[in-house]
Design an enzyme around this catalytic site. Sequence first.
Site, PDB file in Angstrom:
ATOM      1  N   MET A  84      -6.732  -4.978  16.888  1.00  0.00           N
ATOM      2  CA  MET A  84      -8.194  -5.089  16.956  1.00  0.00           C
ATOM      3  C   MET A  84      -8.688  -6.327  17.701  1.00  0.00           C
ATOM      4  O   MET A  84      -9.778  -6.326  18.270  1.00  0.00           O
ATOM      5  CB  MET A  84      -8.799  -5.076  15.555  1.00  0.00           C
ATOM      6  CG  MET A  84      -8.544  -3.794  14.777  1.00  0.00           C
ATOM      7  SD  MET A  84      -9.047  -2.302  15.648  1.00  0.00           S
ATOM      8  CE  MET A  84      -7.465  -1.682  16.214  1.00  0.00           C
ATOM      9  N   GLY A 137      -4.566   1.282  13.819  1.00  0.00           N
ATOM     10  CA  GLY A 137      -4.821   1.041  12.406  1.00  0.00           C
ATOM     11  C   GLY A 137      -4.862   2.290  11.562  1.00  0.00           C
ATOM     12  O   GLY A 137      -4.789   2.216  10.345  1.00  0.00           O
ATOM     13  N   GLN A 138      -4.984   3.478  12.179  1.00  0.00           N
ATOM     14  CA  GLN A 138      -5.112   4.720  11.431  1.00  0.00           C
ATOM     15  C   GLN A 138      -3.881   5.594  11.632  1.00  0.00           C
ATOM     16  O   GLN A 138      -3.227   5.528  12.676  1.00  0.00           O
ATOM     17  CB  GLN A 138      -6.364   5.474  11.869  1.00  0.00           C
ATOM     18  CG  GLN A 138      -7.638   4.691  11.598  1.00  0.00           C
ATOM     19  CD  GLN A 138      -8.871   5.479  11.954  1.00  0.00           C
ATOM     20  OE1 GLN A 138      -9.410   6.218  11.144  1.00  0.00           O
ATOM     21  NE2 GLN A 138      -9.333   5.324  13.183  1.00  0.00           N
ATOM     22  N   LYS A 150       0.838  -1.200   0.000  1.00  0.00           N
ATOM     23  CA  LYS A 150       0.000   0.000   0.000  1.00  0.00           C
ATOM     24  C   LYS A 150       0.868   1.243   0.000  1.00  0.00           C
ATOM     25  O   LYS A 150       0.568   2.227  -0.691  1.00  0.00           O
ATOM     26  CB  LYS A 150      -0.932  -0.019   1.212  1.00  0.00           C
ATOM     27  CG  LYS A 150      -1.979  -1.117   1.159  1.00  0.00           C
ATOM     28  CD  LYS A 150      -2.976  -1.037   2.287  1.00  0.00           C
ATOM     29  CE  LYS A 150      -2.349  -1.331   3.634  1.00  0.00           C
ATOM     30  NZ  LYS A 150      -1.898  -2.729   3.764  1.00  0.00           N
ATOM     31  N   CYS A 180     -11.868   1.327  16.975  1.00  0.00           N
ATOM     32  CA  CYS A 180     -10.648   0.535  16.779  1.00  0.00           C
ATOM     33  C   CYS A 180      -9.667   0.581  17.933  1.00  0.00           C
ATOM     34  O   CYS A 180      -8.929  -0.381  18.125  1.00  0.00           O
ATOM     35  CB  CYS A 180      -9.948   0.927  15.469  1.00  0.00           C
ATOM     36  SG  CYS A 180      -9.304   2.597  15.428  1.00  0.00           S
ATOM     37  N   MET A 181      -9.563   1.666  18.708  1.00  0.00           N
ATOM     38  CA  MET A 181      -8.532   1.666  19.743  1.00  0.00           C
ATOM     39  C   MET A 181      -9.013   2.202  21.085  1.00  0.00           C
ATOM     40  O   MET A 181      -8.214   2.411  21.990  1.00  0.00           O
ATOM     41  CB  MET A 181      -7.289   2.423  19.275  1.00  0.00           C
ATOM     42  CG  MET A 181      -7.512   3.858  18.815  1.00  0.00           C
ATOM     43  SD  MET A 181      -7.648   4.996  20.185  1.00  0.00           S
ATOM     44  CE  MET A 181      -8.943   6.060  19.629  1.00  0.00           C
TER      45      MET A 181
END
Length: 823
Positions: free
Chosen positions: A348, A385-386, A89, A173-174
Amino acid sequence: MNIQRRTFVQWAAMAAATAAARSSSAREASSAGLPDVAARPDDGTRWDKAPCRFCGTGCHVQVGVKGGKVVAIAADQQAEVNRGLLCVKGYHVGLALYGKDRLRTPLLRKGEKYEPISWDKALDIIAERVEKGPKGFAIYGSGQWTIPEGYAAQKFIKGGLSCNHIDPNARLCMASAVTGFLATYGVDEPAGCYDDLDECNVLILWGNNPAEMHPILFSRVLDRRARGDEIEIIDIGTRRTRSTAHAQHYLEMRPQTDLAIANGIAHLLIESGRYDKQFVEKHCAFRADSDPPSLPGQAIDFETYRKSLAEYTPARVEEISGIPQTQLRMLADRFADRKRRITSLWCMGMNQHTRGTAINTLVHGIHLLSGHFGRPGDAPTSLTGQPSACGTAREVGTLAHLLPGGRLVANADHRKQAEEIWNLPAGRVFDKPGYHTVAMWEKFCTPTKSGGDIHTIWVQVTNPGQTLPNRNKLFLASRSESDKFLIVSDVYPTATTRLADLILPSSMWVEKNGMFGNSERRTQQWFKQVDPPGDARDDCWQIIAAARRLYDRGFEGMKDKDGKFLFDVRAEDGKSIPVWNWKSYYDTNVDRHLFEEYRQFSRLKHKDLAPYDEYVKARGLRWPVVQQPDGSWRETRFRFSEFDDPYVEKGKEFDFYHSTTKDGRAQIWFRPYDAPPEMPDKEFPLWLCTGRVIEHWHTGTMTMRIEPLRRAMPTSYVEVHRDDAKQLGISDGEMVRIETRRGMLETRVWIDGRGAPPRGSIFVPFFDESQLINDLTLDAHDPFSKQPDFKKCAARIRRIAPASDAPASDGGQQATTSQPERG
């Protein structure tokens, strides 16, 4: 099998890619071999630094611009995070800017169609929605906000509207990682850093798949193995993944039973007398849940803690979790050995959990109990994740209950501090927390006459129409309420824009200035390098412009106590710069102004940030960043440890200086195992788990528009165990219908694919907008973090098409997928 780090990253990047993807990445990877920007050939390409736009690892890239367009991407050789490598990516991140369907002009819904409108009209509409009732206006953002964007949104809502209805999709997510850190140490975010991966000799993956989700970090460990280091990888999970292939031990547990496993490890350490008694007595205290439950819980003594664990014998843990007693004892043996350096990683699997706070605190507790804390390589570490879930959502505090720098809206002193920094009249900041994500969208979907007091949500940098759990309840239901209004700022049409009332086109990544904060407390900066398309504009400008429109219409909340504009920006000569006017926005560096104001919030919780210009010169700095006697700025790699943390007094060795018990001690928790809120039964006999794939990031809004990545993984699928498929009469590649109590989805079966779920379990990724798995997921959430559980609910599969109708290529997946339509 030893694998060189670069080889692993190439494998991770290319294994699923087509020939076109491989050749494209190879060209870009070759340019990454150049030592630095200055060494690149002078072909008219201008190079500059930026963190990658995708995950929370925070890899640095070199961006090549020519003719006003990003034409090349190279891994940054000078970056400590990724050391000259990128994942698939990352090598393609520049292409994310150039999808054919970029949003270019504001659009207003008229019936079933959209008509282009001016920005001036769009700002009037936003102002009218606020004036309808400020307490019913909410902003929903994400860890994709830059730090200045999130700070502006935070100030707009809490300082301007005097309501606290702002939350990020980071809540999904967190959030449980946050409450886990707070309950254990009294302050959020990891004590260690990525350097731990260079020092550990045991790496434990708690429901985590870094080989695909954080491949650059995982490659560090594999690189060390290739150089002869002995590193033991232990994978604890509910499904075999690509990470499992590199592990010496795979412990397959039943969903949610990680709590029993953690308690079982602690029980064995104590009963055998092999816990670190000196560390515990000097630096730790013990806690358990209170009645009624609260995040701080209640104090207990060591003997109560020991007795509470007595139930979790190896036999009992095996009964609950399915983990053999020998494997549990192996884990306890590793933690009992102080010569080892143990790093735990999770993401996650532990966070998207109705007991997410509990399992986070238990894993921290094992490290504290065993003394595997505070030395390089000894660390409990959550990953995100971000790209700025830490820097923006957690540090800026764009959560409904927070103020910047770890402050709480419910704390009078913290509200006063915010009002002083923002120069607001006393009492402007509201004292009641706003709605967390699930509650916000529930209220938005509830009729006003039935208590649905959120009338407008402004969404930026996220796609809740695809990511919210139980989508029918939390998203689609709002569209039947005529007085509910959805504003969406985005770069592409999405499942969210498709149902929006007002769509605003946004700038993306290097089309604007920005700052991110990654998973190891590293704050990163970059400059705008290309222009956005059409009339797309920065999210930060959109917020400031909306605030100014309210100010011009006489809205008192957009004035400070001296009557000045809430986002007043001054030049060096003291004159106001009209940054709300797009033509003037880049006459100054608005990011710099906002960041310098935000820095004032950072010292309360010892999250000290350096001046903006220090980040311009660096590839990121890990906070706390403290100025030295010679005027330089020093980052901190290891918090709470005397050898590196400047806030630990000499001679203390360790100091948890934000301890909830205010005595410098970290908290070791007891939390019992509880069964999940929904389990398989006769009607729905399978476990359903969701997650990501290496080619795509989150909802695929960007990566599905990058042709090599889309071709490599064009559509979603369901992983099914071969024996379950045989019993159901299902073949590889066959279309099936997945059903839960909330919804259904039709997709193709993939047997013996990338992952391997056990019998009775299925897995579906969530990147594919044409196959919305979150119509099926459960909205039950953790009581403290309010984070939903996407990892387990009860499901069933029904056969709907004969196998002969399915294409045989690509592991039984479709060769094409439906393209998102323009919003």
